[in-house]
Design a protein around this motif. Sequence first.
Motif, PDB file in Angstrom:
ATOM      1  N   VAL A 163      21.317 -28.667  15.177  1.00 31.69           N
ATOM      2  CA  VAL A 163      22.082 -28.879  16.408  1.00 31.69           C
ATOM      3  C   VAL A 163      23.420 -28.144  16.322  1.00 31.69           C
ATOM      4  O   VAL A 163      23.856 -27.491  17.279  1.00 31.69           O
ATOM      5  CB  VAL A 163      22.303 -30.383  16.650  1.00 31.69           C
ATOM      6  CG1 VAL A 163      23.342 -30.603  17.749  1.00 31.69           C
ATOM      7  CG2 VAL A 163      20.993 -31.053  17.024  1.00 31.69           C
ATOM      8  N   GLY A 164      24.074 -28.229  15.170  1.00 35.17           N
ATOM      9  CA  GLY A 164      25.330 -27.502  14.984  1.00 35.17           C
ATOM     10  C   GLY A 164      25.150 -26.005  15.099  1.00 35.17           C
ATOM     11  O   GLY A 164      25.993 -25.308  15.680  1.00 35.17           O
ATOM     12  N   ARG A 165      24.037 -25.507  14.567  1.00 37.61           N
ATOM     13  CA  ARG A 165      23.776 -24.069  14.643  1.00 37.61           C
ATOM     14  C   ARG A 165      23.507 -23.633  16.074  1.00 37.61           C
ATOM     15  O   ARG A 165      23.951 -22.557  16.511  1.00 37.61           O
ATOM     16  CB  ARG A 165      22.580 -23.722  13.757  1.00 37.61           C
ATOM     17  CG  ARG A 165      22.386 -22.230  13.513  1.00 37.61           C
ATOM     18  CD  ARG A 165      23.605 -21.634  12.854  1.00 37.61           C
ATOM     19  NE  ARG A 165      23.359 -20.274  12.411  1.00 37.61           N
ATOM     20  CZ  ARG A 165      24.292 -19.472  11.946  1.00 37.61           C
ATOM     21  NH1 ARG A 165      25.541 -19.892  11.878  1.00 37.61           N
ATOM     22  NH2 ARG A 165      24.016 -18.247  11.557  1.00 37.61           N
TER      23      ARG A 165
ATOM     24  N   VAL B 161      12.085 -24.502  14.678  1.00 32.74           N
ATOM     25  CA  VAL B 161      11.061 -24.327  13.640  1.00 32.74           C
ATOM     26  C   VAL B 161      11.346 -23.078  12.808  1.00 32.74           C
ATOM     27  O   VAL B 161      11.227 -23.091  11.574  1.00 32.74           O
ATOM     28  CB  VAL B 161       9.662 -24.247  14.280  1.00 32.74           C
ATOM     29  CG1 VAL B 161       8.616 -23.816  13.250  1.00 32.74           C
ATOM     30  CG2 VAL B 161       9.282 -25.601  14.876  1.00 32.74           C
ATOM     31  N   TYR B 162      11.732 -21.990  13.463  1.00 29.38           N
ATOM     32  CA  TYR B 162      11.987 -20.744  12.751  1.00 29.38           C
ATOM     33  C   TYR B 162      13.238 -20.821  11.872  1.00 29.38           C
ATOM     34  O   TYR B 162      13.301 -20.178  10.821  1.00 29.38           O
ATOM     35  CB  TYR B 162      12.135 -19.589  13.743  1.00 29.38           C
ATOM     36  CG  TYR B 162      10.863 -19.255  14.480  1.00 29.38           C
ATOM     37  CD1 TYR B 162       9.615 -19.470  13.896  1.00 29.38           C
ATOM     38  CD2 TYR B 162      10.893 -18.726  15.780  1.00 29.38           C
ATOM     39  CE1 TYR B 162       8.455 -19.170  14.571  1.00 29.38           C
ATOM     40  CE2 TYR B 162       9.728 -18.421  16.459  1.00 29.38           C
ATOM     41  CZ  TYR B 162       8.510 -18.648  15.849  1.00 29.38           C
ATOM     42  OH  TYR B 162       7.337 -18.345  16.515  1.00 29.38           O
ATOM     43  N   LEU B 163      14.224 -21.608  12.293  1.00 28.06           N
ATOM     44  CA  LEU B 163      15.452 -21.739  11.500  1.00 28.06           C
ATOM     45  C   LEU B 163      15.295 -22.719  10.340  1.00 28.06           C
ATOM     46  O   LEU B 163      16.036 -22.643   9.359  1.00 28.06           O
ATOM     47  CB  LEU B 163      16.610 -22.211  12.397  1.00 28.06           C
ATOM     48  CG  LEU B 163      17.478 -21.144  13.060  1.00 28.06           C
ATOM     49  CD1 LEU B 163      18.579 -21.812  13.866  1.00 28.06           C
ATOM     50  CD2 LEU B 163      18.078 -20.190  12.043  1.00 28.06           C
ATOM     51  N   SER B 164      14.343 -23.627  10.447  1.00 27.52           N
ATOM     52  CA  SER B 164      14.216 -24.716   9.471  1.00 27.52           C
ATOM     53  C   SER B 164      14.050 -24.254   8.023  1.00 27.52           C
ATOM     54  O   SER B 164      14.712 -24.794   7.134  1.00 27.52           O
ATOM     55  CB  SER B 164      13.046 -25.628   9.866  1.00 27.52           C
ATOM     56  OG  SER B 164      13.311 -26.258  11.093  1.00 27.52           O
ATOM     57  N   PRO B 165      13.174 -23.276   7.702  1.00 27.22           N
ATOM     58  CA  PRO B 165      13.013 -22.896   6.295  1.00 27.22           C
ATOM     59  C   PRO B 165      14.309 -22.426   5.631  1.00 27.22           C
ATOM     60  O   PRO B 165      14.540 -22.699   4.450  1.00 27.22           O
ATOM     61  CB  PRO B 165      11.986 -21.749   6.365  1.00 27.22           C
ATOM     62  CG  PRO B 165      11.234 -21.990   7.616  1.00 27.22           C
ATOM     63  CD  PRO B 165      12.225 -22.554   8.578  1.00 27.22           C
ATOM     64  N   PHE B 166      15.168 -21.741   6.397  1.00 25.06           N
ATOM     65  CA  PHE B 166      16.424 -21.241   5.833  1.00 25.06           C
ATOM     66  C   PHE B 166      17.282 -22.387   5.314  1.00 25.06           C
ATOM     67  O   PHE B 166      17.904 -22.287   4.252  1.00 25.06           O
ATOM     68  CB  PHE B 166      17.176 -20.443   6.905  1.00 25.06           C
ATOM     69  CG  PHE B 166      18.433 -19.783   6.415  1.00 25.06           C
ATOM     70  CD1 PHE B 166      18.378 -18.574   5.725  1.00 25.06           C
ATOM     71  CD2 PHE B 166      19.665 -20.367   6.638  1.00 25.06           C
ATOM     72  CE1 PHE B 166      19.538 -17.968   5.270  1.00 25.06           C
ATOM     73  CE2 PHE B 166      20.833 -19.769   6.185  1.00 25.06           C
ATOM     74  CZ  PHE B 166      20.764 -18.559   5.505  1.00 25.06           C
TER      75      PHE B 166
ATOM     76  N   GLY C 133       8.794 -18.837   3.081  1.00 25.13           N
ATOM     77  CA  GLY C 133       9.223 -19.438   4.338  1.00 25.13           C
ATOM     78  C   GLY C 133      10.509 -18.879   4.901  1.00 25.13           C
ATOM     79  O   GLY C 133      10.636 -18.701   6.117  1.00 25.13           O
ATOM     80  N   VAL C 134      11.496 -18.597   4.034  1.00 22.08           N
ATOM     81  CA  VAL C 134      12.810 -18.149   4.506  1.00 22.08           C
ATOM     82  C   VAL C 134      12.707 -16.831   5.262  1.00 22.08           C
ATOM     83  O   VAL C 134      13.206 -16.693   6.394  1.00 22.08           O
ATOM     84  CB  VAL C 134      13.795 -18.013   3.327  1.00 22.08           C
ATOM     85  CG1 VAL C 134      15.097 -17.375   3.790  1.00 22.08           C
ATOM     86  CG2 VAL C 134      14.078 -19.375   2.708  1.00 22.08           C
ATOM     87  N   SER C 135      12.051 -15.849   4.669  1.00 28.77           N
ATOM     88  CA  SER C 135      11.953 -14.529   5.311  1.00 28.77           C
ATOM     89  C   SER C 135      11.124 -14.592   6.585  1.00 28.77           C
ATOM     90  O   SER C 135      11.461 -13.966   7.598  1.00 28.77           O
ATOM     91  CB  SER C 135      11.342 -13.517   4.332  1.00 28.77           C
ATOM     92  OG  SER C 135      10.056 -13.931   3.912  1.00 28.77           O
ATOM     93  N   TRP C 136      10.017 -15.364   6.562  1.00 25.68           N
ATOM     94  CA  TRP C 136       9.190 -15.499   7.769  1.00 25.68           C
ATOM     95  C   TRP C 136       9.986 -16.130   8.885  1.00 25.68           C
ATOM     96  O   TRP C 136       9.968 -15.664  10.033  1.00 25.68           O
ATOM     97  CB  TRP C 136       7.959 -16.348   7.458  1.00 25.68           C
ATOM     98  CG  TRP C 136       7.169 -16.710   8.686  1.00 25.68           C
ATOM     99  CD1 TRP C 136       6.241 -15.948   9.324  1.00 25.68           C
ATOM    100  CD2 TRP C 136       7.285 -17.926   9.443  1.00 25.68           C
ATOM    101  NE1 TRP C 136       5.755 -16.625  10.424  1.00 25.68           N
ATOM    102  CE2 TRP C 136       6.378 -17.823  10.531  1.00 25.68           C
ATOM    103  CE3 TRP C 136       8.059 -19.078   9.304  1.00 25.68           C
ATOM    104  CZ2 TRP C 136       6.236 -18.850  11.461  1.00 25.68           C
ATOM    105  CZ3 TRP C 136       7.920 -20.091  10.233  1.00 25.68           C
ATOM    106  CH2 TRP C 136       7.015 -19.969  11.299  1.00 25.68           C
ATOM    107  N   GLY C 137      10.700 -17.216   8.606  1.00 28.07           N
ATOM    108  CA  GLY C 137      11.448 -17.917   9.636  1.00 28.07           C
ATOM    109  C   GLY C 137      12.545 -17.075  10.247  1.00 28.07           C
ATOM    110  O   GLY C 137      12.706 -17.041  11.470  1.00 28.07           O
ATOM    111  N   MET C 138      13.322 -16.354   9.420  1.00 31.54           N
ATOM    112  CA  MET C 138      14.421 -15.557   9.940  1.00 31.54           C
ATOM    113  C   MET C 138      13.923 -14.375  10.763  1.00 31.54           C
ATOM    114  O   MET C 138      14.520 -14.008  11.777  1.00 31.54           O
ATOM    115  CB  MET C 138      15.304 -15.066   8.790  1.00 31.54           C
ATOM    116  CG  MET C 138      16.070 -16.177   8.084  1.00 31.54           C
ATOM    117  SD  MET C 138      16.984 -17.261   9.215  1.00 31.54           S
ATOM    118  CE  MET C 138      18.074 -16.109  10.018  1.00 31.54           C
ATOM    119  N   GLU C 139      12.814 -13.775  10.336  1.00 30.45           N
ATOM    120  CA  GLU C 139      12.254 -12.653  11.095  1.00 30.45           C
ATOM    121  C   GLU C 139      11.777 -13.117  12.474  1.00 30.45           C
ATOM    122  O   GLU C 139      12.075 -12.488  13.495  1.00 30.45           O
ATOM    123  CB  GLU C 139      11.095 -12.036  10.313  1.00 30.45           C
ATOM    124  CG  GLU C 139      10.465 -10.843  11.026  1.00 30.45           C
ATOM    125  CD  GLU C 139       9.308 -10.242  10.241  1.00 30.45           C
ATOM    126  OE1 GLU C 139       8.640  -9.348  10.782  1.00 30.45           O
ATOM    127  OE2 GLU C 139       9.079 -10.671   9.089  1.00 30.45           O
TER     128      GLU C 139
END
Length: 391
Positions: free
Chosen positions: A32-34, A57-62, A124-130
């Motif tokens: 929410v802050g992001r 969902v995409y931001l969650s792994p980071f 997960g991190v790279s997939w989510g950020m992309e």
Amino acid sequence: MRLLKIIHRQIFKELVQLFLLIGSCLLGLILVGRMLQLRELLLSQNLGVLDILRLFVYLSPFFMLLLTPIACMLSVFLTFLRMAADRELTALKASGVSLYQLLPAPLLFCGACTLFSLYVSLYGVSWGMEQFKVSLMEFARTKTKLSLQAGVFNQEFPGLTIYAQQVDLDSGDIRFVFVQDKTSKGLTTTVVAPEGSVTTDPAKEQIKVMFKNGRIFRREGEKLDVLHFGSYTVRLPLGNMLRKMGFERISPKELSFERLLEFDRDSELMSKVFDLDRARKVKVEIQKRLALPLACLVLGLFSVPIACVFRALKQQHGLVLALGVFLVYYSMLSVAESMGESRVVPPVIGIWLPNILFALAGGVFFRQAVRERVPGPVLWAARKLQRRRPA
């Protein structure tokens, strides 16, 4: 034997429930802050609930890479703190069940958290950020003020004025288009075309406005040139706006583990993509991607004897204590990360040092807890916290 299985099952069930509750609350607060921070980028909020959930969902792994050790530690600590406060541990000891025999449940739970965090770290991190960047640019093209609005002079990008009489946001087709470009000093470029289209280029972080069968008017001082074209493209640098919000085009924190290793092995490739400072960050990030998942196991087992020592604390006070312990761990990790990036210590030593120290301290505390002996500094801290409890 049957009694121990029932005990392990109940402990594991409580650990999982607490982990899901704590993890979801922490993740929700951060996301929410992001999103509030991204309001400037999205300009106007025309996104539906499903679109926002998709970005979540995409931001969650980071964020889960850091949140998983916290949630794992708090789950173990609060579970054993409750058992100690309710005298369940005392009753089990009186029945001949030692603290060692209670370890399988937290060990299995911490091991599962470690494997989950490791998967997030490696893939997960790279997939989510992309996917997040691709979706954000697509939303910017179709669902915010960055999209071309029919019959409106769009001036969201400095120096650019775009007008389209007809716009189809679903297909990206536009008709009767006018663009004036004043981004170059002393040069004004005007493009007029009967048709065109709007597309996104995720690799280059651009929105591309393509014109067909039109004319270009270039005016420099008193000179005016008129050109006819079959196809002409204007690139809108959405990537610059993303970087203002903290998203870099190529950041070590957003790369896959495999890609990080590729850069680390090939110094020539590293020098082409990263400067010296970011090259150091690649080496630090490799160690961090491995150390943080293992922190679930280290901090989780460290919490067991600490909960037994501070058994007289209420859960809200225990929560503050556990967060303070993690803050110490994360502070050590941050200092080690900075020292590794500045080459004060090798990353392989600095990043792993907090895990090693907490593992050693956890082993000492656990042995003391089994013998029902409390180290002097810990006993002093426990008494101080107990005295401050409200009556």
